[in-house]
Design a protein around this motif. Structure first.
Motif, mmCIF file in Angstrom:
data_model
loop_
_atom_site.group_PDB
_atom_site.id
_atom_site.type_symbol
_atom_site.label_atom_id
_atom_site.label_comp_id
_atom_site.label_asym_id
_atom_site.label_seq_id
_atom_site.Cartn_x
_atom_site.Cartn_y
_atom_site.Cartn_z
ATOM 1 N N ARG A 70 0.762 -1.213 -0.158
ATOM 2 C CA ARG A 70 -0.004 -0.015 -0.058
ATOM 3 C C ARG A 70 0.729 1.125 -0.155
ATOM 4 N NH1 ARG A 70 -2.697 -3.025 4.167
ATOM 5 N NH2 ARG A 70 -2.096 -1.589 5.676
ATOM 6 N N ILE A 71 2.030 1.201 0.250
ATOM 7 C CA ILE A 71 2.963 2.402 0.469
ATOM 8 C C ILE A 71 3.906 2.439 -0.950
ATOM 9 C CG2 ILE A 71 5.051 3.229 1.729
ATOM 10 C CD1 ILE A 71 4.163 1.877 4.122
ATOM 11 N N PRO A 72 3.717 3.326 -1.574
ATOM 12 C CA PRO A 72 4.597 3.602 -3.041
ATOM 13 C C PRO A 72 5.819 3.519 -2.722
ATOM 14 C CG PRO A 72 3.459 5.551 -2.472
ATOM 15 C CD PRO A 72 2.838 4.722 -1.428
ATOM 16 N N HIS A 73 6.572 2.748 -3.209
ATOM 17 C CA HIS A 73 8.193 2.524 -3.223
ATOM 18 C C HIS A 73 8.670 1.662 -4.360
ATOM 19 C CE1 HIS A 73 6.716 -1.385 -1.443
ATOM 20 N NE2 HIS A 73 8.131 -1.589 -1.740
ATOM 21 N N GLU A 74 9.900 1.868 -4.486
ATOM 22 C CA GLU A 74 10.724 1.079 -5.610
ATOM 23 C C GLU A 74 11.113 -0.217 -4.888
ATOM 24 O OE1 GLU A 74 13.890 3.232 -7.112
ATOM 25 O OE2 GLU A 74 12.648 5.090 -7.662
ATOM 26 N N GLU A 75 11.149 -1.267 -5.639
ATOM 27 C CA GLU A 75 11.503 -2.478 -5.078
ATOM 28 C C GLU A 75 12.939 -2.496 -4.939
ATOM 29 O OE1 GLU A 75 9.768 -5.275 -4.464
ATOM 30 O OE2 GLU A 75 8.002 -4.357 -5.118
ATOM 31 N N SER A 76 12.909 -2.808 -3.262
ATOM 32 C CA SER A 76 14.698 -3.043 -2.849
ATOM 33 C C SER A 76 15.008 -4.381 -2.214
ATOM 34 C CB SER A 76 14.585 -1.705 -1.621
ATOM 35 O OG SER A 76 13.836 -2.046 -0.644
ATOM 36 N N ASP A 77 16.253 -4.557 -2.263
ATOM 37 C CA ASP A 77 16.622 -5.845 -1.688
ATOM 38 C C ASP A 77 17.589 -5.690 -0.231
ATOM 39 O OD1 ASP A 77 18.615 -4.213 -2.749
ATOM 40 O OD2 ASP A 77 19.522 -6.417 -4.063
ATOM 41 N N ASN A 78 17.391 -4.648 0.359
ATOM 42 C CA ASN A 78 17.809 -4.267 1.669
ATOM 43 C C ASN A 78 17.211 -4.362 2.844
ATOM 44 O OD1 ASN A 78 16.302 -2.034 1.019
ATOM 45 N ND2 ASN A 78 17.725 -0.682 1.982
ATOM 46 N N VAL A 79 15.820 -4.837 2.810
ATOM 47 C CA VAL A 79 15.090 -4.751 3.758
ATOM 48 C C VAL A 79 14.803 -6.403 4.164
ATOM 49 C CG1 VAL A 79 12.844 -4.336 4.935
ATOM 50 C CG2 VAL A 79 14.001 -2.658 3.429
ATOM 51 N N LEU A 80 15.254 -6.943 5.326
ATOM 52 C CA LEU A 80 14.853 -8.343 5.791
ATOM 53 C C LEU A 80 13.951 -8.197 6.682
ATOM 54 C CD1 LEU A 80 18.644 -9.298 6.162
ATOM 55 C CD2 LEU A 80 17.235 -9.697 4.286
ATOM 56 N N ILE A 81 13.023 -9.342 6.822
ATOM 57 C CA ILE A 81 11.743 -9.374 7.384
ATOM 58 C C ILE A 81 12.063 -10.558 8.552
ATOM 59 C CG2 ILE A 81 9.519 -9.524 8.062
ATOM 60 C CD1 ILE A 81 10.190 -6.797 6.654
ATOM 61 N N LEU A 82 11.950 -10.443 9.789
ATOM 62 C CA LEU A 82 12.225 -11.539 10.772
ATOM 63 C C LEU A 82 11.060 -11.670 11.868
ATOM 64 C CD1 LEU A 82 13.871 -13.941 12.062
ATOM 65 C CD2 LEU A 82 15.217 -12.047 13.242
ATOM 66 N N CYS A 83 10.262 -12.681 11.727
ATOM 67 C CA CYS A 83 9.193 -12.696 12.495
ATOM 68 C C CYS A 83 9.615 -13.750 13.756
ATOM 69 C CB CYS A 83 7.709 -13.514 11.941
ATOM 70 S SG CYS A 83 7.246 -12.423 10.627
ATOM 71 N N GLU A 84 10.033 -13.153 15.052
ATOM 72 C CA GLU A 84 10.750 -13.837 16.068
ATOM 73 C C GLU A 84 10.428 -13.039 17.178
ATOM 74 O OE1 GLU A 84 11.924 -16.524 18.159
ATOM 75 O OE2 GLU A 84 12.276 -16.877 16.053
ATOM 76 N N THR A 85 10.159 -13.612 18.447
ATOM 77 C CA THR A 85 9.899 -13.198 19.821
ATOM 78 C C THR A 85 11.093 -13.578 20.553
ATOM 79 O OG1 THR A 85 8.496 -14.865 20.438
ATOM 80 C CG2 THR A 85 7.603 -12.915 19.241
ATOM 81 N N SER A 86 12.073 -14.487 20.369
ATOM 82 C CA SER A 86 12.976 -14.788 21.193
ATOM 83 C C SER A 86 14.264 -13.817 21.171
ATOM 84 C CB SER A 86 13.436 -16.170 21.208
ATOM 85 O OG SER A 86 14.692 -16.500 21.806
ATOM 86 N N LEU A 87 14.843 -13.211 21.828
ATOM 87 C CA LEU A 87 15.846 -12.176 22.048
ATOM 88 C C LEU A 87 17.200 -13.185 21.715
ATOM 89 C CD1 LEU A 87 16.645 -9.448 22.570
ATOM 90 C CD2 LEU A 87 17.164 -9.984 25.014
ATOM 91 N N LYS A 127 17.295 -15.644 19.745
ATOM 92 C CA LYS A 127 17.471 -15.918 18.190
ATOM 93 C C LYS A 127 17.644 -14.658 17.389
ATOM 94 C CE LYS A 127 14.600 -19.945 18.694
ATOM 95 N NZ LYS A 127 13.430 -20.732 18.419
ATOM 96 N N ILE A 128 17.037 -13.626 18.058
ATOM 97 C CA ILE A 128 17.268 -12.343 17.336
ATOM 98 C C ILE A 128 18.554 -11.769 17.077
ATOM 99 C CG2 ILE A 128 16.817 -9.708 17.349
ATOM 100 C CD1 ILE A 128 14.111 -10.671 18.611
ATOM 101 N N PHE A 129 19.352 -12.009 18.054
ATOM 102 C CA PHE A 129 20.771 -11.625 18.146
ATOM 103 C C PHE A 129 21.785 -12.646 17.206
ATOM 104 C CE2 PHE A 129 20.434 -9.517 22.289
ATOM 105 C CZ PHE A 129 20.743 -8.369 21.929
ATOM 106 N N SER A 130 21.185 -13.964 17.042
ATOM 107 C CA SER A 130 21.863 -15.041 16.321
ATOM 108 C C SER A 130 21.712 -14.482 14.734
ATOM 109 C CB SER A 130 21.237 -16.285 16.223
ATOM 110 O OG SER A 130 21.879 -17.300 15.597
ATOM 111 N N HIS A 131 20.391 -14.090 14.422
ATOM 112 C CA HIS A 131 20.244 -13.617 13.173
ATOM 113 C C HIS A 131 20.815 -12.135 12.786
ATOM 114 C CE1 HIS A 131 17.111 -16.678 11.749
ATOM 115 N NE2 HIS A 131 16.575 -16.468 13.055
ATOM 116 N N ILE A 132 21.319 -11.481 13.676
ATOM 117 C CA ILE A 132 21.763 -10.344 13.719
ATOM 118 C C ILE A 132 23.068 -10.530 13.390
ATOM 119 C CG2 ILE A 132 22.584 -8.141 14.830
ATOM 120 C CD1 ILE A 132 19.965 -7.866 16.224
ATOM 121 N N ARG A 133 23.855 -11.592 13.986
ATOM 122 C CA ARG A 133 25.187 -11.788 13.779
ATOM 123 C C ARG A 133 25.494 -12.541 12.309
ATOM 124 N NH1 ARG A 133 24.913 -13.549 19.283
ATOM 125 N NH2 ARG A 133 24.353 -15.479 18.585
#
Length: 462
Positions: free
Chosen positions: A143-160, A162-168
Motif C-alpha cells: 500500500r506504500i508507494p516505493h521502489e523494489e529494494s533488496d535491503n530490507v529483511l523481515i524476521l518474525c521472532e520473539t526470542s531475544l 534468536k534475534i541476536f543470532s540472526h543479527i550476527r
C-alpha cells in the motif's frame, strides 16, 4: 536446585520490594507493584557475568580515558529521507542510538517505520516483527508507494537470543523491533511484556547498540493512561523517546520528542494519514486553517511555535448559558487549568461575567498546542462567542496573558510575523514589549502592539 523467590517491582519507576505494597515509596503511585520470579543464584550468576564482561572489556582495550583525550567529533547522522522525522530526531538517526517510538494502537507506528526503512535504499535493515506475520507486512508495504529494494529483511521472532543470532549472521546497519513488549529472553522466567522481561530485553539491546554502533528502533505500546507501557526505567534506558499521537477520527498525526539526548525535545512533526501511508506536511498552516470561518463567531487565529517551526492554528470557542446548575469548562488540545485561569482574568480584569456560562474550547485539526502565545487567541475567541460577534478576517494574534491582565512578550516574534504575512494576513496583534528593536517597515502586515487585554479586545471589536 535452589527454589525461585518472589519479588515485587514497581511498573512505574522500577523500585523493588520483598512484599507487595499498595503505594510505591519511591514514585508515590498506587497499585503499580507487579510480581516477578527471581532465581536465588541470580547474584552469583550476575557476579560471574560481570566478571566475564570486565575481562572482555580489558581484552578489547576499553579502559578509562581522560576527558581531554576523547574525540568530540560527531558521527554523521543517518538521513531517513523524511523531513518531519529528521526534525524530531534532531537531524537524523545517530549511529549506535536506541530510539523508542510509542503510540496508541492503530495510530500508524508500524506504517511510519515501514515507509521510512523502504526509503533507506543505502542501508541494510532488519525488521523484527513480534506481532505481525511476514505476509501482513508484505501487504502493508504494497500500500506504500516505493521502489523494489533488496535491503530490507523481515524476521518474525520473539526470542531475544534468536534475534541476536540472526543479527550476527546478517550484520544489518539498522534494526527495528516491533514491539518491545512481545520480545522475551530465556534468562528471565516471566511472560513477555512483564516488567522484568521488558527491562532485560531493553538493556540487552542497549548494550548491543553501544558496542556495535548499530542503531535500533523500538516500537512500544501505550497504556490507558496515555503513557508508554512497561516500566518507567524503559524510558531511562533509551536515548530518544518519540511519541506518535493524534485522534483516529482526524487525518493528522503528530510526532513529538519526549526525550532526546541528541537534539531538542520541543520539535514537532505533522503527518497526514492517507490510503497510501503517511504524508509529511511541510506547511501545516494552510491545512490547519479552515477557509469558511468568515462571519462565524468564536474563531480566532494565533501564530504559534512548536520547537523551531511557526504555524498558524485556529482556536474555536463556544460560550452558552449553563443548562444545569454547575457551568461546564471543557477544552480539547489546550490545558484545562490554563483555560480556567484565562476565564478568571477575562472576568476580573475585563469585566465580562462568565460565572453562569458553559465554555467549550477546541484547537482545530486535533492538535495539542503548549505555546503560551495561545492565551490571547483563547480570550479573543471566548469573548467573540460570548457577544456573538465574529472577528474580521485577516486578523491574527500572539501573546501571553498574565494574571493582572497584561499581555506579556513571546519568543521569536519575527518568525511569527513572517508566517502570518506569508499566508496573507493583514493585521497582527502582538505584545508591545516585542516591538523593541523590531523594524515594522520591513513587513507588509500591519502590527498592532498592545499592553493589556483590554487594548487587544478594543483593536478586535472596536
Amino acid at each position: 536446585m535452589a527454589k525461585d523467590k518472589i519479588a515485587y517491582v514497581c511498573s512505574n519507576c522500577g523500585q523493588e520490594s520483598g512484599k507487595w505494597l499498595g503505594k510505591c515509596p519511591s514514585c508515590g503511585q498506587w497499585n503499580t507493584f507487579k510480581e516477578i520470579r527471581v532465581s536465588r543464584d541470580t547474584g552469583s550468576e550476575s557476579a560471574r557475568s560481570t566478571a566475564a564482561s570486565v575481562r572482555r572489556s580489558l581484552d578489547d582495550g576499553q579502559r578509562p580515558r581522560l576527558l581531554r583525550d576523547i574525540s568530540a567529533v560527531d558521527s554523521p547522522r543517518i538521513d531517513t529521507g523524511d523531513s518531519e522525522l529528521n526534525r524530531v530526531l534532531g537531524g537524523g538517526i545517530v549511529p549506535g542510538s536506541l530510539i523508542l517510538l510509542g503510540g496508541e494502537p492503530g495510530i500508524g507506528k508500524s506504517t511510519l517505520t515501514l515507509q521510512t526503512i523502504l526509503r533507506l535504499r543505502s542501508l541494510k535493515v532488519l525488521y523484527v516483527s513480534g506481532e505481525e506475520s511476514a505476509h501482513q507486512l508484505k501487504l502493508r508495504s504494497m500500500r506504500i508507494p516505493h521502489e523494489e529494494s533488496d535491503n530490507v529483511l523481515i524476521l518474525c521472532e520473539t526470542s531475544l537470543e534468536k534475534i541476536f543470532s540472526h543479527i550476527r549472521d546478517e550484520v544489518p546497519e539498522l534494526v527495528i523491533v516491533d514491539s518491545i513488549q512481545t520480545i522475551s529472553t530465556e534468562e528471565v522466567e516471566s511472560s513477555p511484556g512483564s516488567v522484568s522481561q521488558v527491562r532485560e530485553c531493553a538493556s540487552a539491546l542497549l548494550r548491543f547498540c553501544k558496542s556495535s554502533n548499530i542503531p535500533v528502533i523500538l516500537i512500544g505500546h501505550i497504556n490507558k493512561e496515555g503513557t508508554l507501557a512497561g516500566p518507567k526505567i524503559l524510558e531511562h534506558i533509551v536515548d530518544t523517546v518519540i511519541q506518535f499521537e493524534g485522534d483516529q477520527h482526524y487525518m493528522y498525526r503528530i510526532l513529538r520528542s519526549i526525550k532526546n539526548r541528541f537534539g531538542s525535545t520541543s520539535e514537532l512533526g505533522i503527518y497526514e494519514m492517507r490510503q497510501d501511508g503517511l504524508r509529511a506536511v511541510s506547511n501545516p498552516s494552510e491545512l490547519l486553517l479552515t477557509q469558511d470561518h468568515e462571519g462565524l463567531s468564536g474563531v480566532a487565529i494565533t501564530a504559534a511555535i512548536e520547537g523551531v517551526r511557526p504555524f498558524l492554528v485556529e482556536t474555536q470557542a463556544l460560550v452558552s448559558t449553563a443548562a444545569y446548575g454547575t457551568p461546564q469548562r471543557s477544552s480539547t488540545g489546550f490545558d484545562q487549568r490554563r483555560l480556567n485561569m484565562l476565564l478568571a482574568v477575562l472576568e476580573k480584569r475585563v469585566g465580562f461575567k462568565l460565572v453562569q456560562k458553559d465554555v467549550f474550547l477546541n484547537i482545530a485539526g486535533g492538535l495539542r498546542v503548549t505555546d503560551l502565545a495561545m492565551d490571547l487567541s483563547v480570550i479573543a475567541s471566548v469573548l467573540s462567542s460570548n457577544v456573538d460577534t465574529a472577528i474580521e478576517s485577516g486578523w491574527c494574534m500572539a501573546g501571553e496573558v498574565g494574571l493582572s491582565g497584561e499581555v506579556r512578550p513571546v519568543s521569536r516574534i519575527e518568525s511569527r510575523i513572517r508566517e502570518a504575512e506569508k499566508l496573507g494576513f493583514a493585521h497582527l496583534i502582538l505584545p508591545r514589549y516585542n516591538m523593541q528593536g523590531l523594524d515594522a517597515s520591513r513587513y507588509q502586515i500591519q502590527l498592532h502592539p498592545v499592553r493589556k487585554v483590554e487594548e487587544a479586545l478594543r483593536e478586535l471589536f472596536g
